[in-house]
Design a protein around this motif. Sequence first.
Motif, PDB file in Angstrom:
ATOM      1  N   UNK A  10       0.826  -1.209   0.000  1.00 16.97           N
ATOM      2  CA  UNK A  10       0.000   0.000   0.000  1.00 16.97           C
ATOM      3  C   UNK A  10       0.861   1.261   0.000  1.00 16.97           C
ATOM      4  N   UNK A  11       1.959   1.255   0.741  1.00 15.14           N
ATOM      5  CA  UNK A  11       2.871   2.401   0.752  1.00 15.14           C
ATOM      6  C   UNK A  11       3.495   2.627  -0.619  1.00 15.14           C
ATOM      7  N   UNK A  12       3.855   1.550  -1.308  1.00 13.37           N
ATOM      8  CA  UNK A  12       4.425   1.664  -2.651  1.00 13.37           C
ATOM      9  C   UNK A  12       3.411   2.257  -3.639  1.00 13.37           C
ATOM     10  N   UNK A  13       2.152   1.887  -3.474  1.00 14.22           N
ATOM     11  CA  UNK A  13       1.127   2.357  -4.397  1.00 14.22           C
ATOM     12  C   UNK A  13       0.725   3.814  -4.156  1.00 14.22           C
ATOM     13  N   UNK A  14       0.958   4.319  -2.943  1.00 17.56           N
ATOM     14  CA  UNK A  14       0.560   5.696  -2.612  1.00 17.56           C
ATOM     15  C   UNK A  14       1.171   6.721  -3.558  1.00 17.56           C
ATOM     16  N   UNK A  15       2.425   6.577  -3.887  1.00 16.72           N
ATOM     17  CA  UNK A  15       3.101   7.568  -4.711  1.00 16.72           C
ATOM     18  C   UNK A  15       3.013   7.289  -6.201  1.00 16.72           C
ATOM     19  N   UNK A  16       2.149   6.376  -6.627  1.00 16.17           N
ATOM     20  CA  UNK A  16       2.093   6.031  -8.050  1.00 16.17           C
ATOM     21  C   UNK A  16       0.741   6.416  -8.643  1.00 16.17           C
ATOM     22  N   UNK A  19      -4.253   2.805 -10.299  1.00 16.84           N
ATOM     23  CA  UNK A  19      -5.579   2.920  -9.711  1.00 16.84           C
ATOM     24  C   UNK A  19      -6.156   1.567  -9.324  1.00 16.84           C
ATOM     25  N   UNK A  20      -5.584   0.502  -9.892  1.00 20.51           N
ATOM     26  CA  UNK A  20      -6.067  -0.836  -9.571  1.00 20.51           C
ATOM     27  C   UNK A  20      -4.884  -1.796  -9.547  1.00 20.51           C
ATOM     28  N   UNK A  21      -4.839  -2.662  -8.536  1.00 18.55           N
ATOM     29  CA  UNK A  21      -3.725  -3.582  -8.350  1.00 18.55           C
ATOM     30  C   UNK A  21      -4.265  -4.891  -7.817  1.00 18.55           C
ATOM     31  N   UNK A  22      -3.733  -5.999  -8.327  1.00 12.41           N
ATOM     32  CA  UNK A  22      -4.149  -7.319  -7.853  1.00 12.41           C
ATOM     33  C   UNK A  22      -2.917  -8.206  -7.732  1.00 12.41           C
ATOM     34  N   UNK A  23      -2.798  -8.903  -6.600  1.00  9.14           N
ATOM     35  CA  UNK A  23      -1.672  -9.785  -6.359  1.00  9.14           C
ATOM     36  C   UNK A  23      -2.209 -11.084  -5.784  1.00  9.14           C
ATOM     37  N   UNK A  24      -1.797 -12.194  -6.369  1.00  5.31           N
ATOM     38  CA  UNK A  24      -2.243 -13.488  -5.877  1.00  5.31           C
ATOM     39  C   UNK A  24      -1.075 -14.317  -5.385  1.00  5.31           C
ATOM     40  N   UNK A  32      -6.579  -4.051  -4.734  1.00  2.00           N
ATOM     41  CA  UNK A  32      -6.596  -2.677  -4.241  1.00  2.00           C
ATOM     42  C   UNK A  32      -7.110  -1.795  -5.372  1.00  2.00           C
ATOM     43  N   UNK A  33      -8.104  -0.946  -5.077  1.00  2.87           N
ATOM     44  CA  UNK A  33      -8.617   0.018  -6.045  1.00  2.87           C
ATOM     45  C   UNK A  33      -8.637   1.386  -5.391  1.00  2.87           C
ATOM     46  N   UNK A  34      -8.167   2.383  -6.145  1.00  2.00           N
ATOM     47  CA  UNK A  34      -8.196   3.757  -5.641  1.00  2.00           C
ATOM     48  C   UNK A  34      -9.103   4.587  -6.523  1.00  2.00           C
ATOM     49  N   UNK A  35      -9.613   5.672  -5.958  1.00  7.81           N
ATOM     50  CA  UNK A  35     -10.474   6.570  -6.716  1.00  7.81           C
ATOM     51  C   UNK A  35     -11.922   6.359  -6.334  1.00  7.81           C
ATOM     52  N   UNK A  36     -12.750   7.244  -6.847  1.00 16.10           N
ATOM     53  CA  UNK A  36     -14.177   7.174  -6.552  1.00 16.10           C
ATOM     54  C   UNK A  36     -14.803   6.033  -7.338  1.00 16.10           C
ATOM     55  N   UNK A  37     -15.777   5.355  -6.750  1.00 21.98           N
ATOM     56  CA  UNK A  37     -16.468   4.307  -7.498  1.00 21.98           C
ATOM     57  C   UNK A  37     -17.264   4.946  -8.639  1.00 21.98           C
TER      58      UNK A  37
END
Length: 149
Positions: A10-16, A19-24, A32-37
Amino acid sequence: MNLKEIREILDLLKGSDVTEFELGRGEMVLKVRRGAPPAPFVPQQPAPVPAGRAPEAPEAKPAETPAKLAYKEIVSPIVGTFYRSPAPDSGPFVEVGTHVVKGQVLCIIEAMKIMNQIESDTTGSIAAVLVENAQPVAYGQPLFHIIPE
């Protein structure tokens, strides 16, 4: 995956600009999704006719549409990059309208430098290609619609 690893991600994604990230990992998947729905769809109501005034023309009934064609959806079994052809200088595996058989290669998804061939699990015709070439795809994302025979 532990809480510390999740916080680091989450810290790595803050500065980028992601808007959407998935890790399995195994059976665990972190999304993880950022922004308004997206805004909900609100159907528009026809304008009311003023009282005492008849409509200028009778309302036309919408044209009858043929029954919706049933299709089989081919989804991505992994996260990776979608490729329509086996090499940059060759044609795509399939196009809209192509007749395919069960087991025929439809595309390649590259994941961690490994090229994974995605095969049709049904016989029929390609109705739609839902992803552009060289675009990232997520697990479970629809790739193709096939009209089964």
